[in-house]
Enzyme design. Structure first.
Site, PDB file in Angstrom:
ATOM      1  N   ASP A 148       0.828  -1.199   0.000  1.00  0.00           N
ATOM      2  CA  ASP A 148       0.000   0.000   0.000  1.00  0.00           C
ATOM      3  C   ASP A 148       0.872   1.261   0.000  1.00  0.00           C
ATOM      4  OD1 ASP A 148      -2.677   1.384   0.719  1.00  0.00           O
ATOM      5  OD2 ASP A 148      -1.338   2.049   2.320  1.00  0.00           O
TER       6      ASP A 148
ATOM      7  N   GLU B 282       1.150  -0.794  -5.128  1.00  0.00           N
ATOM      8  CA  GLU B 282       0.151   0.248  -5.358  1.00  0.00           C
ATOM      9  C   GLU B 282       0.930   1.544  -5.563  1.00  0.00           C
ATOM     10  OE1 GLU B 282      -3.297   3.089  -3.581  1.00  0.00           O
ATOM     11  OE2 GLU B 282      -1.645   2.414  -2.341  1.00  0.00           O
TER      12      GLU B 282
HETATM   13  C1  BGC Z   1      -5.282   3.107   0.259  1.00  0.00           C
HETATM   14  C2  BGC Z   1      -6.301   4.093   0.770  1.00  0.00           C
HETATM   15  C3  BGC Z   1      -5.783   4.689   2.065  1.00  0.00           C
HETATM   16  C4  BGC Z   1      -4.371   5.259   1.883  1.00  0.00           C
HETATM   17  C5  BGC Z   1      -3.766   5.660   3.165  1.00  0.00           C
HETATM   18  C6  BGC Z   1      -4.081   4.014   0.026  1.00  0.00           C
HETATM   19  O1  BGC Z   1      -3.294   3.925  -0.958  1.00  0.00           O
HETATM   20  O2  BGC Z   1      -5.682   2.443  -0.901  1.00  0.00           O
HETATM   21  O3  BGC Z   1      -7.544   3.500   0.945  1.00  0.00           O
HETATM   22  O4  BGC Z   1      -6.639   5.705   2.479  1.00  0.00           O
HETATM   23  O5  BGC Z   1      -3.544   4.308   1.287  1.00  0.00           O
HETATM   24  O6  BGC Z   1      -3.547   4.526   3.955  1.00  0.00           O
END
Ligand code: BGC
Length: 569
Positions: A213, A255
């Site tokens: 993430d 991501e």
């Molecule tokens: C997630 C979001 C989240 C953010 C902060 C992102 O890239 O997909 O849903 O709010 O990270 O944690």
């Protein structure tokens, strides 16, 4: 509802490229099924629907964070990486999920936010209380809020600065997202150790991979943008080496919502690989752009760009997910056009994006939903479905932030859409009751009862895709067409010659974004005279002409998947 699963041997098939063949499904545990009537979904609820997911043809689940959390950012604000939020269940429930998924040859990929924690995490509590203690340097502290001036704000609707003053430590701390989510300090080797421990803990529980993430934001620098800094890539490379040594076969998915040239860097190189997969952020908004502009040019352009990726690396293609449809990485002109088409009510926007689900975005047009899914399932990469999109679920733009598209899954026309037996007032979010998407109309049970429903259509496409390894494993060759609304490419696969016995094959994929029927000529030089067969019904199509041109007519917003060359078997 019962689903008859095909007879399979329990356990995972040994396929090192499983993630390239797989169809993924993002399932928010809180939103899927409530097994104990407390008003929120849980792991046992998810376990009870594994048969449904297997019937649909899902090979891997992506599960957004289920760790202990104050839930101020949908669980992306973690207060304990080693425990599961009690509302969702226990570590034993998670073990059971992994076992039962694996029995179905289904993988489990968890979300792992490493960039930041909740301010309720004991590391942060210790860090703010004792600057000299073992956690004093776990976060990014500063006496001023003037460092890193080039770094943009991501949650523009909620935050004015990436720095927040902490009254206890009397210093500012750094955060790329909400101010209650302080960023971990990756300059500190102890943070690396702590993060590696977390990863090993979950790998030891049997998960098959994790989504990295917010991965571009680990490091920041005075000169840089705080995104994709060289040290961030170095960290990922070290992590990959650890994974390959200790947990071969498990995958890392980036991501990285970055410009196309930067996203590719998250694959690393042949000698020094980084992630196995990266979400295709460049292609996603261009699918939506093409649907309304009736022009295939942008998709054509991004697909034609040759990008060097290491052997085995693969894209994750998606239409929607639990976040807003982000427009950060498109030009201002395109952004304004997309807002006009898809977010004409300001309530539909959040930050730099659109907080709506797929079916409402496409105005519930069956033709557009089919076209969008046909792209999702045939573009290079593995498709990621978002829960509920297989039945064309609606959203609720009167809910705050991204909760608009995180409402309970609609299973039946009964109370709470069959999601929960709780008093309706107790649900963590209300079920969708809008005119068009009301759960009494849009639900799994009623779509199972209609052979022409979107659900059956999506399932069929998934199964057709899976019968043709060219989609998962093949390369892509974009073709020239004489119509601006028509996109054409060939997915070609030389065959594996492994124990899977995949034969070589080529599939011609043609899409028309025009809002009227069109006729188009496609150049297939080298394939002069080759026959074509429809992948769905097996029907013969006119062959490629002797001059290498294929002439096709396409209905409004429609597509073909055609086997190119002599038919097998
Ligand atoms: C997630 C979001 C989240 C953010 C902060 C992102 O890239 O997909 O849903 O709010 O990270 O944690």
């Amino acid at each position: 509802m019962t689903f008859t699963a095909p007879l399979t041997l329990p356990g995972l098939a040994l396929d090192p490229l499983w993630y390239r063949r797989a169809v993924f499904y993002e399932v928010m545990v809180r939103s899927f099924v409530d097994s104990n009537g407390d008003g929120a979904g849980d792991l046992q609820g998810l376990i009870s629907k594994l048969d449904y997911l297997q019937w649909l043809g899902i090979d891997a689940l992506w599960i957004p964070p289920i760790f202990d959390s104050p839930l101020r950012d949908g669980g992306y604000d973690i207060s304990d990486y080693h425990n599961i939020l009690p509302d969702f269940g226990t570590i034993d429930d998670f073990r059971e999920l992994v076992t039962k998924a694996h029995e179905r040859n289904m993988r489990i990929v968890i979300d792992l936010p490493l960039n930041h924690t909740s301010d309720q995490h004991p590391w942060f509590q210790a860090s703010r209380a004792d600057p000299e203690g073992p956690y004093g340097d776990f976060y990014v502290w500063s006496d001023t809020d003037e460092k890193y001036p080039n770094v943009r704000i991501i949650f523009t609707d909620y935050e004015e600065s990436n720095w927040t003053f902490d009254a206890e430590r009397r210093q500012f701390y750094w955060h790329r997202f909400f101010s209650h989510q302080p960023d971990l300090n990756f300059e500190n080797p102890a943070v690396h150790e702590a993060v590696f421990d977390v990863i090993r803990f979950w790998m030891d529980l049997g998960v098959d991979g994790f989504r990295l993430d917010a991965i571009p934001y680990l490091y920041e620098s005075e000169e840089g943008s705080g995104e994709s800094e060289p040290e961030t890539h170095e960290f990922i490379r070290v992590l990959r080496r650890m994974m390959d040594t200790e947990y071969p076969g498990r995958v890392m998915i980036a991501e990285a919502n970055q410009w196309p040239a930067e996203v590719v860097e998250y694959f690393g190189t042949e000698e020094d690989p980084e992630c196995h997969m990266a979400f295709d952020f460049p292609v996603m908004p261009r699918i939506f752009y093409s649907l309304r502009s009736q022009s295939a040019a942008e998709l054509n352009r991004v697909l034609s760009e040759t990008t060097e990726t290491p052997e085995g690396a693969g894209w994750g293609v998606f239409l929607r997910n639990h976040d807003e449809l982000t427009l950060e990485m498109v030009s201002e002109e395109y952004r304004q056009a997309m807002y006009g088409w898809y977010a004409y009510d300001p309530r539909m926007r959040v930050n730099i994006g659109i907080r709506r689900r797929l079916a409402p975005l496409l105005d519930n047009s069956r033709a557009e939903l089919e076209l969008a899914h046909a792209l999702l399932f045939s573009l290079p990469g593995s498709p990621f479905l978002y829960y509920g999109d297989e039945i064309g679920m609606g959203d609720n733009i009167w809910l705050p932030d991204r909760d608009a598209s995180r409402t309970p899954m609609q299973w039946t026309p009964d109370r709470n859409a069959g999601f929960s037996t709780a008093d309706p007032g107790k649900l963590f979010l209300p079920v969708v009751q809008s005119l068009v998407y009301n759960y009494s109309l849009v639900n799994v049970e009623s779509q199972l009862a209609q052979s022409r429903s979107l659900l059956h259509w999506v399932r069929n496409v998934i199964h057709v895709r899976k019968a043709h390894p060219a989609f998962g494993l093949g390369g892509v060759r974009v073709l020239e067409t004489d119509h601006e609304s028509v996109l054409a490419f060939v997915r070609e696969y030389a065959g594996s010659g492994t124990q899977f016995g995949d034969a070589p094959e080529r599939v011609l994929c043609v899409f028309s974004f025009a809002h009227n029927p069109v006729s188009a000529r496609i150049r297939l030089d080298g394939d002069n005279g080759q026959p074509l067969w429809d992948l769905f019904g097996g029907g013969a199509f006119p062959s490629v002409r002797d001059d290498g041109v294929l002439e096709l007519t396409l209905a409004t917003q429609s597509f073909y998947w055609l086997h190119l060359g002599d038919r097998r078997g």
